[in-house]
Design an enzyme around this catalytic site. Structure first.
Site, PDB file in Angstrom:
ATOM      1  N   ASP A 109      -6.452  -2.152  -3.911  1.00  0.00           N
ATOM      2  CA  ASP A 109      -7.854  -2.417  -3.608  1.00  0.00           C
ATOM      3  C   ASP A 109      -8.049  -3.926  -3.591  1.00  0.00           C
ATOM      4  O   ASP A 109      -7.848  -4.606  -4.595  1.00  0.00           O
ATOM      5  CB  ASP A 109      -8.767  -1.800  -4.675  1.00  0.00           C
ATOM      6  CG  ASP A 109     -10.230  -2.054  -4.370  1.00  0.00           C
ATOM      7  OD1 ASP A 109     -10.625  -1.875  -3.208  1.00  0.00           O
ATOM      8  OD2 ASP A 109     -10.969  -2.460  -5.290  1.00  0.00           O
ATOM      9  N   GLU A 143      -5.613   6.501   0.303  1.00  0.00           N
ATOM     10  CA  GLU A 143      -6.089   5.811   1.508  1.00  0.00           C
ATOM     11  C   GLU A 143      -5.086   5.877   2.660  1.00  0.00           C
ATOM     12  O   GLU A 143      -5.467   5.859   3.828  1.00  0.00           O
ATOM     13  CB  GLU A 143      -6.385   4.347   1.171  1.00  0.00           C
ATOM     14  CG  GLU A 143      -7.047   3.586   2.283  1.00  0.00           C
ATOM     15  CD  GLU A 143      -7.559   2.231   1.857  1.00  0.00           C
ATOM     16  OE1 GLU A 143      -8.206   1.565   2.681  1.00  0.00           O
ATOM     17  OE2 GLU A 143      -7.313   1.828   0.711  1.00  0.00           O
ATOM     18  N   ASP A 198       0.830  -1.211   0.000  1.00  0.00           N
ATOM     19  CA  ASP A 198       0.000   0.000   0.000  1.00  0.00           C
ATOM     20  C   ASP A 198       0.864   1.260   0.000  1.00  0.00           C
ATOM     21  O   ASP A 198       0.674   2.166  -0.809  1.00  0.00           O
ATOM     22  CB  ASP A 198      -0.913   0.026   1.236  1.00  0.00           C
ATOM     23  CG  ASP A 198      -2.122  -0.874   1.097  1.00  0.00           C
ATOM     24  OD1 ASP A 198      -2.599  -1.033  -0.027  1.00  0.00           O
ATOM     25  OD2 ASP A 198      -2.579  -1.413   2.115  1.00  0.00           O
ATOM     26  N   THR A 221      -7.102  -5.805  -0.289  1.00  0.00           N
ATOM     27  CA  THR A 221      -5.941  -6.231   0.489  1.00  0.00           C
ATOM     28  C   THR A 221      -6.057  -7.687   0.961  1.00  0.00           C
ATOM     29  O   THR A 221      -5.061  -8.411   0.979  1.00  0.00           O
ATOM     30  CB  THR A 221      -5.742  -5.310   1.702  1.00  0.00           C
ATOM     31  OG1 THR A 221      -6.969  -5.194   2.420  1.00  0.00           O
ATOM     32  CG2 THR A 221      -5.308  -3.926   1.270  1.00  0.00           C
TER      33      THR A 221
END
Length: 351
Positions: A140, A72, A49, A142
Protein backbone atom coordinates in the site's frame (compact mmCIF):
# COMPACT_ATOMS: atom_id res chain seq x y z
CA UNK A 1 0.62 -12.61 22.83
CA UNK A 2 -1.32 -14.81 25.24
CA UNK A 3 -2.48 -17.97 23.44
CA UNK A 4 -5.82 -17.69 25.23
CA UNK A 5 -6.70 -14.61 23.20
CA UNK A 6 -9.12 -15.41 20.34
CA UNK A 7 -7.52 -15.96 16.95
CA UNK A 8 -4.08 -16.46 18.51
CA UNK A 9 -3.08 -18.98 15.82
CA UNK A 10 -4.28 -16.69 13.04
CA UNK A 11 -2.50 -13.72 14.60
CA UNK A 12 0.82 -15.55 15.00
CA UNK A 13 0.75 -16.71 11.40
CA UNK A 14 -0.35 -13.31 10.10
CA UNK A 15 2.43 -11.49 11.94
CA UNK A 16 5.08 -13.91 10.69
CA UNK A 17 3.93 -13.87 7.07
CA UNK A 18 3.65 -10.08 6.98
CA UNK A 19 7.17 -9.84 8.40
CA UNK A 20 8.46 -12.22 5.72
CA UNK A 21 6.67 -10.29 2.98
CA UNK A 22 8.17 -7.00 4.18
CA UNK A 23 11.64 -8.57 3.91
CA UNK A 24 10.91 -9.33 0.25
CA UNK A 25 9.91 -5.72 -0.40
CA UNK A 26 12.99 -4.40 1.43
CA UNK A 27 15.24 -6.73 -0.57
CA UNK A 28 13.81 -5.34 -3.79
CA UNK A 29 14.23 -1.76 -2.60
CA UNK A 30 17.90 -2.45 -1.90
CA UNK A 31 18.28 -3.67 -5.48
CA UNK A 32 16.63 -0.49 -6.76
CA UNK A 33 18.90 1.66 -4.59
CA UNK A 34 21.91 -0.16 -6.01
CA UNK A 35 20.83 0.63 -9.54
CA UNK A 36 19.67 -2.83 -10.58
CA UNK A 37 16.44 -1.33 -11.94
CA UNK A 38 15.53 1.92 -13.60
CA UNK A 39 13.62 3.97 -11.01
CA UNK A 40 11.40 5.38 -13.76
CA UNK A 41 10.26 1.83 -14.46
CA UNK A 42 7.28 0.53 -12.49
CA UNK A 43 8.57 -3.06 -12.69
CA UNK A 44 10.10 -3.13 -9.17
CA UNK A 45 6.74 -2.14 -7.72
CA UNK A 46 5.05 -4.87 -9.73
CA UNK A 47 7.52 -7.52 -8.53
CA UNK A 48 7.09 -6.41 -4.91
CA UNK A 49 3.29 -6.56 -5.17
CA UNK A 50 3.28 -10.03 -6.73
CA UNK A 51 5.95 -11.47 -4.43
CA UNK A 52 4.38 -10.15 -1.23
CA UNK A 53 0.92 -11.38 -2.26
CA UNK A 54 2.31 -14.82 -3.12
CA UNK A 55 4.20 -15.15 0.17
CA UNK A 56 1.27 -14.05 2.32
CA UNK A 57 -1.42 -16.11 0.65
CA UNK A 58 0.82 -19.20 0.46
CA UNK A 59 1.35 -19.24 4.22
CA UNK A 60 -2.26 -18.53 5.19
CA UNK A 61 -3.84 -20.82 2.57
CA UNK A 62 -1.64 -23.71 3.67
CA UNK A 63 -2.85 -23.34 7.27
CA UNK A 64 -6.47 -22.41 6.48
CA UNK A 65 -7.32 -23.97 3.10
CA UNK A 66 -11.04 -23.21 3.32
CA UNK A 67 -10.61 -19.46 3.77
CA UNK A 68 -11.15 -16.89 1.02
CA UNK A 69 -8.53 -14.34 -0.08
CA UNK A 70 -9.15 -10.82 -1.36
CA UNK A 71 -6.02 -9.25 -2.82
CA UNK A 72 -5.26 -6.47 -5.24
CA UNK A 73 -3.21 -8.44 -7.78
CA UNK A 74 -3.86 -11.14 -10.37
CA UNK A 75 -1.12 -13.18 -12.03
CA UNK A 76 -2.14 -12.35 -15.62
CA UNK A 77 0.83 -10.03 -16.18
CA UNK A 78 3.24 -12.69 -14.94
CA UNK A 79 1.73 -15.35 -17.17
CA UNK A 80 2.30 -13.16 -20.23
CA UNK A 81 5.81 -11.91 -19.34
CA UNK A 82 8.41 -14.65 -18.76
CA UNK A 83 11.11 -12.21 -17.63
CA UNK A 84 8.81 -10.61 -15.03
CA UNK A 85 7.74 -14.06 -13.87
CA UNK A 86 11.34 -15.18 -13.43
CA UNK A 87 12.31 -12.12 -11.39
CA UNK A 88 9.24 -12.47 -9.18
CA UNK A 89 9.88 -16.17 -8.66
CA UNK A 90 13.50 -15.50 -7.69
CA UNK A 91 12.34 -13.07 -5.01
CA UNK A 92 9.66 -15.40 -3.64
CA UNK A 93 11.91 -18.47 -3.62
CA UNK A 94 14.81 -16.66 -1.93
CA UNK A 95 12.94 -14.84 0.86
CA UNK A 96 13.17 -16.63 4.20
CA UNK A 97 13.08 -15.70 7.86
CA UNK A 98 16.49 -16.22 9.47
CA UNK A 99 14.95 -18.02 12.45
CA UNK A 100 14.40 -21.62 11.34
CA UNK A 101 11.54 -22.32 13.76
CA UNK A 102 9.64 -19.23 12.62
CA UNK A 103 10.33 -19.84 8.93
CA UNK A 104 9.14 -23.44 9.24
CA UNK A 105 5.66 -22.14 10.09
CA UNK A 106 5.39 -20.42 6.70
CA UNK A 107 4.65 -22.34 3.53
CA UNK A 108 6.41 -21.26 0.33
CA UNK A 109 5.25 -22.10 -3.21
CA UNK A 110 7.22 -24.99 -4.68
CA UNK A 111 6.92 -24.08 -8.36
CA UNK A 112 6.27 -21.04 -10.53
CA UNK A 113 2.88 -22.40 -11.55
CA UNK A 114 1.87 -22.90 -7.93
CA UNK A 115 2.95 -19.34 -7.20
CA UNK A 116 0.79 -18.03 -10.05
CA UNK A 117 -2.24 -19.97 -8.83
CA UNK A 118 -1.73 -18.68 -5.29
CA UNK A 119 -1.55 -15.06 -6.47
CA UNK A 120 -4.77 -15.58 -8.42
CA UNK A 121 -6.58 -16.72 -5.26
CA UNK A 122 -6.44 -13.08 -4.18
CA UNK A 123 -7.91 -11.83 -7.44
CA UNK A 124 -10.81 -14.29 -7.25
CA UNK A 125 -11.99 -13.75 -3.68
CA UNK A 126 -14.66 -11.47 -2.32
CA UNK A 127 -15.79 -10.47 1.17
CA UNK A 128 -19.26 -11.49 2.28
CA UNK A 129 -21.54 -11.73 5.28
CA UNK A 130 -21.13 -15.50 5.49
CA UNK A 131 -17.45 -16.26 4.93
CA UNK A 132 -13.94 -16.03 6.37
CA UNK A 133 -11.86 -13.78 4.15
CA UNK A 134 -8.26 -12.60 4.37
CA UNK A 135 -7.92 -9.15 2.81
CA UNK A 136 -4.45 -8.05 1.79
CA UNK A 137 -2.71 -5.14 0.16
CA UNK A 138 0.80 -6.42 -0.61
CA UNK A 139 2.21 -2.91 -1.05
CA UNK A 140 0.00 0.00 0.00
CA UNK A 141 1.67 3.17 -1.24
CA UNK A 142 3.29 2.04 -4.47
CA UNK A 143 4.25 5.58 -5.51
CA UNK A 144 6.07 6.24 -2.24
CA UNK A 145 7.46 2.69 -2.08
CA UNK A 146 9.51 3.20 -5.23
CA UNK A 147 10.83 6.49 -3.80
CA UNK A 148 12.04 4.73 -0.67
CA UNK A 149 9.44 6.52 1.45
CA UNK A 150 6.60 5.11 3.56
CA UNK A 151 4.50 2.12 2.56
CA UNK A 152 2.72 -0.77 4.27
CA UNK A 153 2.17 -4.50 3.82
CA UNK A 154 -1.38 -5.12 5.01
CA UNK A 155 -3.37 -8.16 6.08
CA UNK A 156 -6.75 -8.47 7.77
CA UNK A 157 -8.98 -11.41 8.67
CA UNK A 158 -12.71 -10.78 8.31
CA UNK A 159 -15.34 -13.18 9.59
CA UNK A 160 -18.83 -12.61 8.21
CA UNK A 161 -17.81 -9.09 7.24
CA UNK A 162 -16.34 -8.18 10.64
CA UNK A 163 -12.67 -7.37 11.18
CA UNK A 164 -11.11 -9.84 13.63
CA UNK A 165 -7.33 -9.61 13.13
CA UNK A 166 -5.37 -6.81 11.48
CA UNK A 167 -1.60 -6.75 10.86
CA UNK A 168 0.24 -3.91 9.13
CA UNK A 169 3.95 -4.08 8.42
CA UNK A 170 5.53 -0.65 8.01
CA UNK A 171 9.12 -1.40 6.92
CA UNK A 172 10.31 2.21 6.64
CA UNK A 173 8.49 3.68 9.64
CA UNK A 174 10.77 5.65 11.94
CA UNK A 175 9.16 7.05 15.11
CA UNK A 176 12.22 8.67 16.66
CA UNK A 177 10.55 12.09 16.43
CA UNK A 178 7.18 10.79 17.60
CA UNK A 179 5.42 11.11 14.25
CA UNK A 180 5.51 9.58 10.76
CA UNK A 181 6.98 11.48 7.82
CA UNK A 182 7.44 10.27 4.25
CA UNK A 183 11.14 11.14 4.33
CA UNK A 184 12.02 10.11 7.90
CA UNK A 185 12.89 6.50 7.14
CA UNK A 186 14.26 3.62 9.21
CA UNK A 187 17.63 3.14 7.52
CA UNK A 188 19.17 0.89 10.16
CA UNK A 189 16.37 -1.59 10.92
CA UNK A 190 13.21 -3.05 9.47
CA UNK A 191 10.53 -0.66 10.67
CA UNK A 192 7.56 -1.61 12.83
CA UNK A 193 4.59 -3.92 12.81
CA UNK A 194 1.25 -2.76 14.25
CA UNK A 195 -1.51 -5.27 14.88
CA UNK A 196 -4.82 -5.77 16.66
CA UNK A 197 -7.34 -8.42 17.63
CA UNK A 198 -10.96 -7.27 17.87
CA UNK A 199 -11.83 -6.54 21.49
CA UNK A 200 -8.30 -7.14 22.76
CA UNK A 201 -6.44 -3.95 21.91
CA UNK A 202 -3.73 -2.90 19.49
CA UNK A 203 -0.01 -3.63 19.75
CA UNK A 204 3.26 -2.64 18.14
CA UNK A 205 6.67 -4.27 17.77
CA UNK A 206 9.85 -3.65 15.85
CA UNK A 207 10.35 -5.96 12.89
CA UNK A 208 13.46 -8.03 12.25
CA UNK A 209 14.65 -10.78 9.92
CA UNK A 210 13.85 -13.74 12.15
CA UNK A 211 11.51 -14.51 15.03
CA UNK A 212 8.88 -12.00 16.09
CA UNK A 213 10.19 -9.48 18.60
CA UNK A 214 8.27 -8.63 21.81
CA UNK A 215 5.28 -6.31 21.38
CA UNK A 216 3.79 -3.67 23.63
CA UNK A 217 0.15 -2.67 23.91
CA UNK A 218 -0.81 0.75 22.56
CA UNK A 219 -2.40 3.21 24.92
CA UNK A 220 -5.96 4.36 24.14
CA UNK A 221 -6.26 7.76 22.49
CA UNK A 222 -7.03 10.49 25.05
CA UNK A 223 -10.63 11.72 25.07
CA UNK A 224 -10.99 15.16 23.50
CA UNK A 225 -13.99 17.46 23.19
CA UNK A 226 -12.37 20.63 21.87
CA UNK A 227 -11.78 20.65 18.09
CA UNK A 228 -8.62 22.67 18.72
CA UNK A 229 -7.13 19.42 20.01
CA UNK A 230 -7.69 17.59 16.72
CA UNK A 231 -4.44 16.63 15.00
CA UNK A 232 -5.12 15.57 11.41
CA UNK A 233 -3.29 13.27 9.07
CA UNK A 234 -4.25 13.75 5.43
CA UNK A 235 -3.10 13.38 1.83
CA UNK A 236 -2.76 16.37 -0.45
CA UNK A 237 -3.23 14.23 -3.57
CA UNK A 238 -5.36 11.29 -4.54
CA UNK A 239 -9.12 11.00 -4.58
CA UNK A 240 -9.94 13.29 -1.63
CA UNK A 241 -11.11 16.88 -1.96
CA UNK A 242 -8.47 18.59 0.14
CA UNK A 243 -10.18 21.98 -0.22
CA UNK A 244 -13.35 20.63 1.40
CA UNK A 245 -11.20 19.08 4.12
CA UNK A 246 -9.80 22.54 4.84
CA UNK A 247 -13.33 24.02 4.96
CA UNK A 248 -14.42 21.34 7.38
CA UNK A 249 -11.47 21.95 9.68
CA UNK A 250 -12.20 25.69 9.61
CA UNK A 251 -15.88 25.08 10.36
CA UNK A 252 -14.92 22.93 13.33
CA UNK A 253 -12.32 25.39 14.54
CA UNK A 254 -9.62 22.73 14.21
CA UNK A 255 -5.97 23.36 13.30
CA UNK A 256 -5.13 23.25 9.60
CA UNK A 257 -3.11 22.37 7.50
CA UNK A 258 -2.67 18.80 8.77
CA UNK A 259 0.36 17.92 10.84
CA UNK A 260 1.13 14.86 8.71
CA UNK A 261 0.76 14.20 4.97
CA UNK A 262 0.98 10.56 3.88
CA UNK A 263 0.22 9.00 0.51
CA UNK A 264 -0.57 5.45 1.66
CA UNK A 265 -4.10 5.15 3.06
CA UNK A 266 -3.20 2.47 5.59
CA UNK A 267 -0.29 4.55 6.90
CA UNK A 268 -2.77 7.27 7.80
CA UNK A 269 -4.47 4.83 10.18
CA UNK A 270 -1.07 4.09 11.69
CA UNK A 271 -0.41 7.81 12.09
CA UNK A 272 -3.61 8.03 14.14
CA UNK A 273 -2.71 4.98 16.22
CA UNK A 274 0.95 5.70 16.95
CA UNK A 275 2.17 8.71 14.99
CA UNK A 276 1.01 11.69 17.01
CA UNK A 277 -2.27 12.27 15.11
CA UNK A 278 -5.82 11.57 16.28
CA UNK A 279 -8.10 12.20 13.31
CA UNK A 280 -8.45 11.63 9.60
CA UNK A 281 -11.13 12.21 6.98
CA UNK A 282 -11.86 11.40 3.37
CA UNK A 283 -14.35 13.48 1.44
CA UNK A 284 -14.12 12.22 -2.16
CA UNK A 285 -14.04 14.60 -5.08
CA UNK A 286 -16.53 12.34 -6.87
CA UNK A 287 -19.78 11.33 -5.19
CA UNK A 288 -19.57 7.92 -6.89
CA UNK A 289 -16.14 7.09 -5.48
CA UNK A 290 -15.87 3.97 -3.32
CA UNK A 291 -12.67 2.74 -1.68
CA UNK A 292 -11.12 -0.68 -2.23
CA UNK A 293 -11.49 -2.80 0.88
CA UNK A 294 -7.76 -3.64 1.03
CA UNK A 295 -6.94 0.05 1.51
CA UNK A 296 -8.79 0.11 4.84
CA UNK A 297 -9.29 -3.35 6.37
CA UNK A 298 -6.94 -3.90 9.27
CA UNK A 299 -6.04 -0.24 9.68
CA UNK A 300 -9.64 0.49 10.67
CA UNK A 301 -9.51 -2.24 13.31
CA UNK A 302 -6.27 -0.90 14.77
CA UNK A 303 -7.61 2.63 15.30
CA UNK A 304 -10.88 1.28 16.69
CA UNK A 305 -8.88 -0.72 19.23
CA UNK A 306 -7.22 2.50 20.48
CA UNK A 307 -10.55 4.26 20.99
CA UNK A 308 -11.48 5.84 17.66
CA UNK A 309 -14.70 5.49 15.68
CA UNK A 310 -14.51 4.85 11.94
CA UNK A 311 -17.62 5.72 9.94
CA UNK A 312 -18.84 7.06 6.63
CA UNK A 313 -19.61 10.76 6.31
CA UNK A 314 -23.12 10.23 7.71
CA UNK A 315 -21.76 8.52 10.81
CA UNK A 316 -22.78 5.00 9.76
CA UNK A 317 -20.48 2.04 10.51
CA UNK A 318 -18.35 0.80 7.63
CA UNK A 319 -19.75 -2.41 6.10
CA UNK A 320 -16.95 -4.78 5.05
CA UNK A 321 -19.22 -7.52 3.72
CA UNK A 322 -20.04 -6.01 0.32
CA UNK A 323 -17.41 -7.54 -1.94
CA UNK A 324 -14.08 -6.06 -2.96
CA UNK A 325 -14.96 -2.44 -2.25
CA UNK A 326 -16.56 -0.53 0.61
CA UNK A 327 -19.59 -0.22 -1.63
CA UNK A 328 -21.91 1.24 1.01
CA UNK A 329 -19.43 3.75 2.38
CA UNK A 330 -19.34 7.31 1.03
CA UNK A 331 -16.25 8.97 2.46
CA UNK A 332 -14.70 8.36 5.83
CA UNK A 333 -14.36 9.92 9.28
CA UNK A 334 -11.82 8.67 11.82
CA UNK A 335 -11.80 10.40 15.20
CA UNK A 336 -11.77 9.70 18.94
CA UNK A 337 -15.16 8.52 20.15
CA UNK A 338 -15.44 11.60 22.40
CA UNK A 339 -15.62 13.98 19.41
CA UNK A 340 -16.70 11.78 16.52
CA UNK A 341 -20.37 12.85 16.50
CA UNK A 342 -19.40 16.53 16.46
CA UNK A 343 -17.26 15.74 13.43
CA UNK A 344 -20.21 14.04 11.70
CA UNK A 345 -22.50 16.99 12.47
CA UNK A 346 -19.99 19.40 10.97
CA UNK A 347 -19.75 17.35 7.77
CA UNK A 348 -23.54 17.42 7.38
CA UNK A 349 -23.55 21.20 7.86
CA UNK A 350 -20.99 22.01 5.19
CA UNK A 351 -21.78 19.37 2.56
Amino acid sequence: MDSSIPYSKELQLACLTVQRATLATKKLLEAVDKGSFDKSDSTPVTIADFAAQALIIAAIHHAFPDDVFVGEESASALRSDPALLERTWELVASTRLTDEESDAQLYTPKTKEEMLDIIDLGAQGTCGSQNRAWVLDPVDGTATFIQGQQYAVCLCLLENGLQKVGVLGCPNMNLEKGYIHEDIVDREGYGHQVFAVAGHGAYMRKMDTGALLPAHKLEPKPAITDPKDLVFVDCAGGSSDINVHARLASHLGAPWPPKTDLWATQLRYIAVAVGGCNASMKIPRKASYRSKIWDHAGGMLIVEEVGCIVSDLAGRPVDCSLGRTLAGCHGMIVAPSSIHQRFVDAVQQIM
